[in-house]
Motif scaffolding. Structure first.
Motif, PDB file in Angstrom:
ATOM      1  N   LEU A 198      53.076  54.920  53.191  1.00 29.74           N
ATOM      2  CA  LEU A 198      52.908  54.427  51.827  1.00 29.74           C
ATOM      3  C   LEU A 198      51.450  54.556  51.397  1.00 29.74           C
ATOM      4  N   LYS A 199      50.526  54.220  52.295  1.00 27.54           N
ATOM      5  CA  LYS A 199      49.104  54.373  51.980  1.00 27.54           C
ATOM      6  C   LYS A 199      48.775  55.832  51.681  1.00 27.54           C
ATOM      7  N   ALA A 200      49.388  56.755  52.410  1.00 27.77           N
ATOM      8  CA  ALA A 200      49.151  58.178  52.168  1.00 27.77           C
ATOM      9  C   ALA A 200      49.640  58.574  50.779  1.00 27.77           C
ATOM     10  N   ALA A 201      50.793  58.034  50.364  1.00 27.87           N
ATOM     11  CA  ALA A 201      51.323  58.344  49.031  1.00 27.87           C
ATOM     12  C   ALA A 201      50.409  57.812  47.939  1.00 27.87           C
ATOM     13  N   VAL A 202      49.937  56.590  48.109  1.00 28.25           N
ATOM     14  CA  VAL A 202      49.048  55.980  47.118  1.00 28.25           C
ATOM     15  C   VAL A 202      47.749  56.765  47.016  1.00 28.25           C
ATOM     16  N   LYS A 203      47.216  57.155  48.160  1.00 28.71           N
ATOM     17  CA  LYS A 203      45.956  57.907  48.167  1.00 28.71           C
ATOM     18  C   LYS A 203      46.131  59.284  47.530  1.00 28.71           C
ATOM     19  N   ALA A 204      47.283  59.916  47.776  1.00 30.82           N
ATOM     20  CA  ALA A 204      47.545  61.235  47.200  1.00 30.82           C
ATOM     21  C   ALA A 204      47.698  61.174  45.687  1.00 30.82           C
ATOM     22  N   ALA A 205      48.195  60.049  45.189  1.00 31.72           N
ATOM     23  CA  ALA A 205      48.377  59.891  43.736  1.00 31.72           C
ATOM     24  C   ALA A 205      47.119  59.420  43.038  1.00 31.72           C
ATOM     25  N   ASP A 206      46.117  59.008  43.791  1.00 32.30           N
ATOM     26  CA  ASP A 206      44.895  58.455  43.207  1.00 32.30           C
ATOM     27  C   ASP A 206      44.238  59.472  42.280  1.00 32.30           C
ATOM     28  N   GLY A 207      43.753  58.980  41.135  1.00 32.00           N
ATOM     29  CA  GLY A 207      43.125  59.865  40.165  1.00 32.00           C
ATOM     30  C   GLY A 207      44.080  60.390  39.117  1.00 32.00           C
ATOM     31  N   SER A 208      45.352  60.027  39.229  1.00 30.59           N
ATOM     32  CA  SER A 208      46.343  60.404  38.223  1.00 30.59           C
ATOM     33  C   SER A 208      47.105  59.146  37.816  1.00 30.59           C
ATOM     34  N   ASP A 209      47.951  59.274  36.811  1.00 25.92           N
ATOM     35  CA  ASP A 209      48.786  58.150  36.394  1.00 25.92           C
ATOM     36  C   ASP A 209      50.119  58.127  37.117  1.00 25.92           C
ATOM     37  N   LEU A 210      50.337  59.040  38.045  1.00 26.75           N
ATOM     38  CA  LEU A 210      51.584  59.085  38.801  1.00 26.75           C
ATOM     39  C   LEU A 210      51.838  57.749  39.480  1.00 26.75           C
ATOM     40  N   LEU A 211      53.034  57.197  39.268  1.00 27.36           N
ATOM     41  CA  LEU A 211      53.383  55.929  39.892  1.00 27.36           C
ATOM     42  C   LEU A 211      54.002  56.159  41.261  1.00 27.36           C
ATOM     43  N   VAL A 212      53.722  55.258  42.182  1.00 27.95           N
ATOM     44  CA  VAL A 212      54.332  55.282  43.513  1.00 27.95           C
ATOM     45  C   VAL A 212      55.295  54.107  43.612  1.00 27.95           C
ATOM     46  N   ILE A 213      56.563  54.426  43.825  1.00 28.58           N
ATOM     47  CA  ILE A 213      57.601  53.416  44.012  1.00 28.58           C
ATOM     48  C   ILE A 213      57.884  53.298  45.501  1.00 28.58           C
ATOM     49  N   ALA A 214      57.673  52.102  46.041  1.00 27.05           N
ATOM     50  CA  ALA A 214      57.872  51.862  47.470  1.00 27.05           C
ATOM     51  C   ALA A 214      59.245  51.240  47.678  1.00 27.05           C
ATOM     52  N   ARG A 215      60.103  51.951  48.374  1.00 28.79           N
ATOM     53  CA  ARG A 215      61.468  51.469  48.648  1.00 28.79           C
ATOM     54  C   ARG A 215      61.587  51.079  50.114  1.00 28.79           C
ATOM     55  N   THR A 216      62.227  49.958  50.370  1.00 32.21           N
ATOM     56  CA  THR A 216      62.569  49.598  51.737  1.00 32.21           C
ATOM     57  C   THR A 216      64.073  49.514  51.895  1.00 32.21           C
ATOM     58  N   ASP A 217      64.554  50.039  53.009  1.00 34.47           N
ATOM     59  CA  ASP A 217      65.965  49.950  53.377  1.00 34.47           C
ATOM     60  C   ASP A 217      66.177  48.952  54.509  1.00 34.47           C
ATOM     61  N   ALA A 218      65.196  48.063  54.717  1.00 34.32           N
ATOM     62  CA  ALA A 218      65.250  47.126  55.837  1.00 34.32           C
ATOM     63  C   ALA A 218      66.323  46.059  55.679  1.00 34.32           C
ATOM     64  N   ARG A 219      66.801  45.819  54.458  1.00 30.98           N
ATOM     65  CA  ARG A 219      67.825  44.781  54.258  1.00 30.98           C
ATOM     66  C   ARG A 219      69.030  45.012  55.155  1.00 30.98           C
ATOM     67  N   GLY A 220      69.471  46.264  55.257  1.00 25.69           N
ATOM     68  CA  GLY A 220      70.661  46.558  56.052  1.00 25.69           C
ATOM     69  C   GLY A 220      70.508  46.226  57.521  1.00 25.69           C
ATOM     70  N   PRO A 221      69.554  46.847  58.214  1.00 23.99           N
ATOM     71  CA  PRO A 221      69.442  46.619  59.658  1.00 23.99           C
ATOM     72  C   PRO A 221      68.725  45.340  60.059  1.00 23.99           C
ATOM     73  N   HIS A 222      67.852  44.778  59.209  1.00 24.06           N
ATOM     74  CA  HIS A 222      67.005  43.661  59.637  1.00 24.06           C
ATOM     75  C   HIS A 222      67.078  42.423  58.751  1.00 24.06           C
ATOM     76  N   GLY A 223      67.764  42.496  57.630  1.00 25.37           N
ATOM     77  CA  GLY A 223      67.903  41.330  56.772  1.00 25.37           C
ATOM     78  C   GLY A 223      66.902  41.297  55.637  1.00 25.37           C
ATOM     79  N   LEU A 224      67.156  40.415  54.690  1.00 27.78           N
ATOM     80  CA  LEU A 224      66.362  40.371  53.473  1.00 27.78           C
ATOM     81  C   LEU A 224      64.936  39.906  53.716  1.00 27.78           C
ATOM     82  N   ASP A 225      64.730  38.967  54.626  1.00 31.60           N
ATOM     83  CA  ASP A 225      63.367  38.476  54.872  1.00 31.60           C
ATOM     84  C   ASP A 225      62.441  39.618  55.280  1.00 31.60           C
ATOM     85  N   GLU A 226      62.922  40.490  56.157  1.00 34.56           N
ATOM     86  CA  GLU A 226      62.109  41.632  56.579  1.00 34.56           C
ATOM     87  C   GLU A 226      61.854  42.575  55.412  1.00 34.56           C
TER      88      GLU A 226
END
Length: 297
Positions: free
Chosen positions: A137-165
């Protein structure tokens, strides 16, 4: 104003953005013509529409790059691009984000599944360790730096590890610079409420019909604290059902006349494809040519 700038500005508004998805230039043209403010280039829909394959990691950067380039040729609609896991480690993520930025994407979505990933509403998902997901995720944010491109961070952890994770991972992603947070696959309205209360915005809710998450309206999601109501694959699933039913009828009867009222006419289809733009261009060239030949006569 770039597509990324337009989407970023729109998300500063308190009203939720409704974003339909698809996997083809035709779907994106129709989404734009219907007046939506953004479209979603879905990995699921792209895999299905362009390649006839399920969303189980059979498509990578080259395919989504080609799909975005094709969409960009026919519409200026701000597009959120599903970039799956970024297709590798931090260097691959950087390359993926730069490719999407250069092709005019408004936002890129990066998720924390292990490759080969699968559709977020399938069972038996596996997610990367926190530290691996965070560095990508840090790599994506750094790659987008200097532009208006938005980075959407998705987690799929709900399925295997639960909502708290899943919530904890999203807080980490926010602190690392993600512009939008996306918990995929919550199982109840109560879980959607916890996401809306427990995370900083903007937040994205995935309304994948018949999936694991209850189907709510955009207004209901806005009341829960979400900024984007995503309907990622509705168009391709409508197409599958409609085409299957039509072909069954045609095979049985050899007659399509009963379906004509449910079809776009040839004129309507050509209009949706902007045929007049091409005809006008051709007419202008012929007019200029006629004028030049008249001067030479």
């Amino acid at each position: 104003m770039t597509a990324a700038s337009a989407l970023r500005k729109r998300l500063s508004d308190k009203n939720i953005v409704v974003v339909p998805g698809g996997g083809s230039p035709l779907e994106m043209k129709l989404i734009a013509q219907a007046g939506f403010e953004a479209g979603y280039l879905s990995g699921y829909a792209t895999s299905a529409t362009r390649y006839g394959l399920p969303d189980i990691g059979l498509m990578a950067l080259g395919e989504i790059e080609n799909a975005l380039a094709a969409c960009r040729r026919v519409t200026e609609l701000p597009l959120i691009v599903d970039c799956d896991t970024g297709y590798g480690d931090v260097i691959n993520v950087r390359h993926t984000v730069r490719v999407m930025r250069d092709l005019g994407a408004a936002a890129v979505q990066i998720e924390d599944q292990v490759w080969p990933k699968r559709c977020g509403h399938m069972d038996n998902k596996i997610v990367e360790p926190r530290e691996v997901a965070l560095k990508k995720l840090k790599a994506a944010v750094k790659a987008a730096d200097g532009s208006d491109l938005l980075v959407i961070a998705r987690t799929d952890a709900r399925g295997p590890h639960g909502l708290d994770e899943a919530l904890e991972r999203c807080r980490m992603f926010h602190d690392a610079g993600a512009d939008v947070l996306f918990v995929d696959g919550p199982h109840s309205v109560q879980e959607l409420e916890r996401i809306g209360r427990g995370l900083p915005g903007p937040l994205l809710a995935n309304m994948s019909e018949t999936g694991k998450t209850p189907l709510l309206s955009a207004s209901e999601l806005q009341q829960l604290g979400f900024a984007i109501a995503l309907f990622p694959s509705s168009t391709v699933r409508l197409a599958v059902k409609t085409i299957q039913n039509f072909l069954t009828h045609l095979k049985q009867t050899g007659d399509s006349s009963e379906w004509v009222p449910r079809m776009a006419s040839l004129a309507e289809t050509n209009a949706a494809l902007d045929i007049d733009v091409h005809r006008d261009f051709e007419a202008d060239i012929l007019k200029e040519l006629a004028q030049e030949m008249e001067k030479q006569a």
